[in-house]
Design a protein around this motif. Structure first.
Motif, short mmCIF file in Angstrom:
data_model
loop_
_atom_site.label_atom_id
_atom_site.label_comp_id
_atom_site.label_asym_id
_atom_site.label_seq_id
_atom_site.Cartn_x
_atom_site.Cartn_y
_atom_site.Cartn_z
N ASN A 66 50.92 10.13 16.46
CA ASN A 66 49.52 9.90 16.84
C ASN A 66 49.00 8.58 16.28
OD1 ASN A 66 49.42 12.33 18.22
ND2 ASN A 66 48.70 13.49 16.45
N GLU A 67 49.36 8.29 15.03
CA GLU A 67 48.93 7.03 14.41
C GLU A 67 49.53 5.82 15.14
OE1 GLU A 67 49.02 4.77 10.05
OE2 GLU A 67 49.92 6.75 10.31
N LEU A 68 50.84 5.93 15.47
CA LEU A 68 51.49 4.85 16.21
C LEU A 68 50.88 4.67 17.59
CD1 LEU A 68 53.78 2.78 16.12
CD2 LEU A 68 55.32 4.53 17.06
N GLU A 125 55.62 14.35 11.48
CA GLU A 125 56.11 13.52 12.58
C GLU A 125 55.05 13.38 13.68
OE1 GLU A 125 59.71 15.26 13.90
OE2 GLU A 125 60.90 14.57 12.16
N MET A 126 54.34 14.47 13.97
CA MET A 126 53.29 14.39 14.98
C MET A 126 52.16 13.48 14.53
SD MET A 126 52.93 18.25 16.50
CE MET A 126 51.54 17.71 17.45
N GLN A 172 47.37 1.43 21.18
CA GLN A 172 46.15 1.31 21.97
C GLN A 172 45.29 0.16 21.47
OE1 GLN A 172 45.26 2.73 24.63
NE2 GLN A 172 46.54 4.55 24.88
N GLU A 173 45.17 0.00 20.14
CA GLU A 173 44.40 -1.11 19.58
C GLU A 173 45.02 -2.45 19.94
OE1 GLU A 173 44.11 -0.44 15.41
OE2 GLU A 173 42.76 1.30 15.59
N SER A 199 56.73 6.52 26.59
CA SER A 199 57.88 7.02 25.85
C SER A 199 57.44 7.78 24.60
CB SER A 199 58.79 5.85 25.46
OG SER A 199 59.86 6.30 24.67
N GLN A 200 56.47 7.21 23.87
CA GLN A 200 55.96 7.88 22.67
C GLN A 200 55.29 9.20 23.03
OE1 GLN A 200 56.48 7.04 19.61
NE2 GLN A 200 57.51 5.09 20.04
N ARG A 201 54.56 9.19 24.15
CA ARG A 201 53.90 10.43 24.55
C ARG A 201 54.93 11.50 24.94
NH1 ARG A 201 51.03 8.20 27.92
NH2 ARG A 201 49.19 7.88 26.62
#
Length: 480
Positions: A340-342, A335-336, A347-348, A255-257
């Motif tokens: 990316n940070e989220l 926002e981008m 992933q972590e 969804s984020q992607r």
């Protein structure tokens, strides 16, 4: 004497406590839908079918599960032959009257009913079988006790009398002669040899001791089987939970992607719009410049003021449009960056969750291995060159992660030499290369010990032994 009248009953559990008891005919009424149990609505209940003798001792137990609907009715498709399972069941622990007959998931005589069975918890602090024993002894079902039944005295508990001091026995307790199943000797046989009596007593005691040890071994095997099944069920549940969490995180990442791709497309559209507006401003400026040139040709005195006014107006408009578009681009860039940070954080978190699951699985495996080691289980592996080796519990992780290194250490050679010897051991042929690049392939005598193996000597035939690859090629060409 016999064991008296046998009473069939069904007991229901909540965790490791018996919460409801009923006679077997009452349970049949529940199965027929005549009686409902409102306490078990919408529940899958663990239950036990037990046979109780006239002394309130449990003789047999079948551990099964049964489902109840919203009204408390038993599952209409439930059909387990409890009495047949008791007949075909194996032996279980001793609950006071000798080993009981026990049918459960790990010890099910009919394999297709195994899914509807369950294993008892046999730990000291939460033992389902002891709960059954306490419930039977409390006699909440009102079972008539057989007062005429005298339980047999275990042979192991009888102390052998001496000839000088005969044992003092109560009237209600069977005598030593009755326990050993031989009649009182006649007066003519009073002088029985003392050694023969001790030999008969010793055989009785040894038989009782062997039976006791056999029952303990069967109980330990049953407990190990139940622990293995419980560990498998916990691992399946953990893996299912991990899969669900992983799918959830994957869905969130997707969804984020998708949102990030939409933002990127929107930023690209804004940049294209800004470029189009800049092109329009440029064309307008060129057009106004041409108009100014015409005006300058017609009216020379007003050119300077009109030119200054035009340039100021155009600069102001261009600056306002550029600032607005630049602000929109910066907002999209922020926002981008946040997306990316989220994405990185998720992933972590996914990696941490996977590491925790692996750590928990390893810890559970280590606990089971340690439990098996304490129960006397020995881990043995076979490898060529060293044969069967016993692996201590502390070396299990090293053996699993670095098998070849561990085995080569047992052979007192390096891992590289062990691998070279293993290739020779599996295919004892000459490894030398001929002029056309193929192997020599001459059959060799196999070197059975890695410590006796020498690279370039043990894996070469007499013809190529001690020659380098270049020398082998030269010799082959000369032979041609």
């Amino acid at each position: 004497m016999g064991q008296g009248t046998i009473t069939e009953a069904v007991m229901f559990f909540d965790q490791n406590h018996v919460v409801k008891e009923m006679m077997y005919p009452e349970f049949e009424a529940v199965l027929d839908g005549v009686v409902t149990i409102s306490d078990f609505r919408n529940q899958l209940v663990n239950a036990a079918f037990v046979e109780i003798d006239g002394q309130l001792m449990i003789r047999a137990a079948v551990l099964f599960t049964i489902d109840f609907d919203e009204q408390g009715n038993a599952d209409k498709d439930w059909n387990i032959p409890l009495q047949h399972l008791v007949y075909a069941a194996g032996l279980g622990p001793d609950l006071g009257a000798g080993p009981i007959k026990l049918a459960c998931r790990s010890q099910c005589p009919v394999s297709w009913h195994q899914a509807q069975m369950w294993d008892p918890d046999m730990s000291p602090d939460a033992n389902h079988l002891h709960s059954l024993k306490r419930a039977a002894e409390s006699n909440s079902l009102g079972i008539l006790i057989d007062r005429s039944y005298v339980p047999p005295v275990p042979v192991a508990s009888i102390t052998a009398p001496t000839l000088s001091e005969p044992p003092m026995l109560d009237d209600d307790v069977p005598t030593l002669d009755a326990a050993l199943d031989f009649e009182e000797p006649a007066p003519a046989q009073a002088a029985v040899d003392e050694g023969e009596l001790e030999n008969r007593l010793s055989k009785k005691f040894q038989a009782a001791h062997r039976n006791k040890v056999a029952n303990l071994i069967k109980q330990q095997r049953l407990q190990i089987a139940t622990l293995k099944n419980r560990f498998k069920e916990e691992m399946v549940q953990r893996n299912r939970l991990f899969q669900q969490q992983q799918e959830k995180l994957k869905a969130e990442l997707e969804s984020q992607r998708t949102e990030m791709e939409a933002q990127q497309r929107q930023n690209t559209t804004l940049k294209q719009t800004m470029k189009q507006q800049l092109d329009e401003f440029r064309r307008s400026r060129e057009e106004l410049t041409r108009q100014l040139q015409n005006i300058e040709h017609d009216e020379g005195q007003d050119i300077a003021s009109l030119k200054a006014q035009y340039e100021a107006e155009m600069a102001e408009r261009l600056q306002a449009a550029t600032a607005e578009l630049q602000e929109q681009v910066e907002v999209r860039d922020v926002e981008m960056a946040y997306r990316n940070e989220l994405d990185g954080q998720m992933q972590e978190e996914l990696e941490e969750l996977r590491a925790k699951v692996e750590e928990y699985s390893l810890r559970q495996s280590e606990d089971v291995l340690e439990d098996l080691s304490h129960k006397g289980v020995v881990f043995v592996a076979y490898h060529p060159g060293v044969g069967h080796i016993t692996i201590p519990l502390r070396d299990i992780p090293k053996y699993m992660n670095h098998t070849m290194s561990y085995v080569s250490g047992k052979c007192f050679v390096s891992e590289e030499i062990y691998n070279q010897w293993l290739r020779h051991y599996e295919s004892p042929n000459c490894d030398a290369r001929t002029a056309d690049g193929s192997r020599c392939g001459t059959r060799l005598d196999r070197v059975d010990s890695p410590g006796m193996y020498t690279e370039g000597h043990s894996n070469h035939c007499e013809k190529h032994r001690g020659m380098s690859a270049v020398e082998v090629v030269k010799a082959a060409r000369q032979q041609r």
